[in-house]
Design a protein around this motif. Sequence first.
Motif, short mmCIF file in Angstrom:
data_model
loop_
_atom_site.label_atom_id
_atom_site.label_comp_id
_atom_site.label_asym_id
_atom_site.label_seq_id
_atom_site.Cartn_x
_atom_site.Cartn_y
_atom_site.Cartn_z
N UNK A 145 9.54 -2.56 13.83
CA UNK A 145 9.75 -3.94 12.56
C UNK A 145 8.72 -4.57 12.76
N UNK A 146 8.10 -4.69 13.91
CA UNK A 146 7.32 -5.46 15.00
C UNK A 146 7.78 -6.08 16.20
N UNK A 199 1.96 4.21 9.89
CA UNK A 199 1.24 3.65 9.52
C UNK A 199 2.27 2.00 9.37
N UNK A 200 3.66 2.62 9.49
CA UNK A 200 3.83 1.18 9.38
C UNK A 200 4.45 0.27 10.83
N UNK A 201 4.02 1.24 11.77
CA UNK A 201 4.49 0.44 12.84
C UNK A 201 2.58 0.03 13.36
N UNK A 234 0.77 -1.12 0.41
CA UNK A 234 -0.18 0.17 -0.50
C UNK A 234 0.70 1.14 -0.20
N UNK A 235 2.14 0.94 -0.05
CA UNK A 235 3.04 2.38 0.49
C UNK A 235 2.77 3.28 1.48
N UNK A 236 2.69 2.55 2.78
CA UNK A 236 2.68 4.05 4.15
C UNK A 236 3.40 4.16 4.35
N UNK A 282 17.69 1.72 15.99
CA UNK A 282 16.66 1.64 16.93
C UNK A 282 15.01 1.70 17.06
N UNK A 283 15.65 2.62 16.23
CA UNK A 283 13.97 3.73 15.14
C UNK A 283 13.07 2.54 14.76
N UNK A 284 13.58 1.68 14.05
CA UNK A 284 13.43 0.15 12.71
C UNK A 284 13.34 -0.77 13.54
N UNK A 285 13.76 -1.20 14.31
CA UNK A 285 14.14 -2.80 14.39
C UNK A 285 13.23 -2.23 16.29
N UNK A 286 13.09 -1.24 16.84
CA UNK A 286 12.44 -1.89 17.56
C UNK A 286 10.87 -0.84 17.99
N UNK A 287 10.80 -0.35 16.86
CA UNK A 287 9.81 0.29 16.59
C UNK A 287 8.87 0.18 15.58
#
Length: 670
Positions: A264-265, A194-196, A187-189, A257-262
């Motif tokens: 990526x799930x 939206x990713x969270x 969906x291109x979020x 930290x931002x991507x992996x912990x918040x």
Amino acid sequence: MVLSVLLRAMAAMALTGVAVIPVCRRHGTGPWVYGTVLAACSIAFAAALGHLLAGAAPLTLTLPLGIPWLGAHFRLDALSAFFVMVVNLGGAAASLYAIGYGRHESEPHRILPFYPGFLAAMNLVVLADDAFVFLFAWELMSLSSWALVMAHHRAEGTARAGYIYLVMAGFGTLCLLLAFGLLAGSEGAYTFDAMRAGALPVSLQTLVLVLVLLGAGSKAGIVPLHVWLPLAHPAAPSHVSALMSGVMTKVAVYGLIRIVFTLAGPPAWWWAVIVLIIGGATAVLGVLYALMQNDLKRLLAYSTVENIGIIYIGLGLALAFQANGLAVGAALALTSALYHVLNHSLFKSLLFFGAGAVLSATGERNMEHLGGLIHPMPVSAATFLVGCAAISALPPLNGFVSEWLTFQAILISPDLPQWGLKFLVPAVGAALALSAALAAACFVRAFGITFLGRPRTPRAVAAAEIDRSSRGAMVVLAVLCILAGVLPGLVVDALSGVVRELTQGSSLPAQSGLPWLSLIPLSEARSSYNGLILLVFLTFTSTLIALSVRRLASHEVRRAPAWDCGFPDASPTTQYSAGSFAQPIRRVFGHVAFRAVERVEMPEPGSLQPARLHVHLRDLIWDTIFAPIQKVVAFTTEHLNGLQFLTIRSYLALVFGVLILLLSGLALWP
């Protein structure tokens, strides 16, 4: 609104860089530029600190910029507020230092337009709340720092350093772009909210982790993606080196930290295995490489690799505990990692400032050409010594606290249910202990060879103390290293909001109300630390010993020839050197880590020829990974070079053939 203040400060930095372009060739412009950036960084630091200590709710803002239907999204939460503090504290210190240090620059027009933009880009990365703004700011950070690395473009090795840095930066951006593409989904979020809200399969989550480790890790300097770091840091001006090592690598840690912990799930436990192995290998190899260096700035660059490894160990432990629902362990590990982020930004900036002071006073970075600088440069020597003690994790300084907290997290690893982690975490703990011991040896060597003994060259004899603003920046950072080590409970409490945000509500117990400002991460029965009492004890005992020796020692003077170590010549070259200091460690680890080869040329008895020792070290990571890639790229480009000499008929035939090939592939696609 705090977020608006931060964006205005960032805009002021960027506009300063643009406005200085017409006049940046004039000497005397630098103090105005650095003073403006110092003021903007101070305002941003105060605003972020107030937001973090207040525990305020996240702030968001959307501006009609960038992609028309998306806009530019910004967010200030506890995590971004902490890293905004780190960026602007380092930026303020570097700007204060550069007010004096920058006067020595022969070509200020190659630094002044890019320096404010570099700081603005790092702030923008931390505040970004969508993939487009994040990647735009990330690339702007890479390009502006590349321009600063190339400031001394005529110096030997600078062009190669800039080229390798640019290639690694492009590779990292590509990996992050692919990671955000997976997180955005079909969906291109592209907004982080939206990713969270999205949910990826475990296989795609793991692929995101790998891409982020490659993308952010190449900028942070993890092994084996660290090859640009020991080239770029020595090439850049010293205040820029301090920003790249002390601040930019932390922005890369923020990205992880931002991507992996918040975004990526929920993590899987085997993610921790990957991060822990990378962290342990990075810590040990980084300090081993640092021990082999004679170039002071190159040594500090490799030491950055080691400290990034320590941060990754803390993050790996946090992933392991979080994946198994052990909230207390995750909070302790995250606190140790974030504490070390702050600590490294302080003492590594201080050490690069000290290296810049030495370079400014002597024109030398080679430790073999220095020595005896403690007498003409007492302030620089004292502050550099504080930085050396802090990075060596000696109490009661700040480096000890974060590494001690990391060991506390390792000690509770038996609670993890996976047998792989039960064996891996103690092994990583042993690697951390080894790296700490080697770091102490490394910085005893760095300080002793540079500042103690007798001057080895005329340039070291003629050295003089640097300017007041540069000394002031070094003194400020040295004081902060002491305060962060003596009052760790205050820092831990300030980090509690960030830890709660990343662990969904868990943090360490409040420390500010404990007696004597103690630090008790879990329980008093398990472990505790009190930097204030330790500082008082060390001060009292050292003063008592000094007074006792002075009072009880004999006051008679006995004159005798000084022991000359068997050398009748009193030349400074007979002193202990950087190479001789590292020789025992090189002989223990050198064959495995560097394929070290020593060759001795011993002349015949009676010959007047000097004896010589030749040491050859190989960079195995470069030789086994990057050199083959370089050869393949060179071979491919050389053979593709003939395409530019084709005729128009050949070009049309080539385009037609490629079109047929693509259409055939599309037709055969299941």
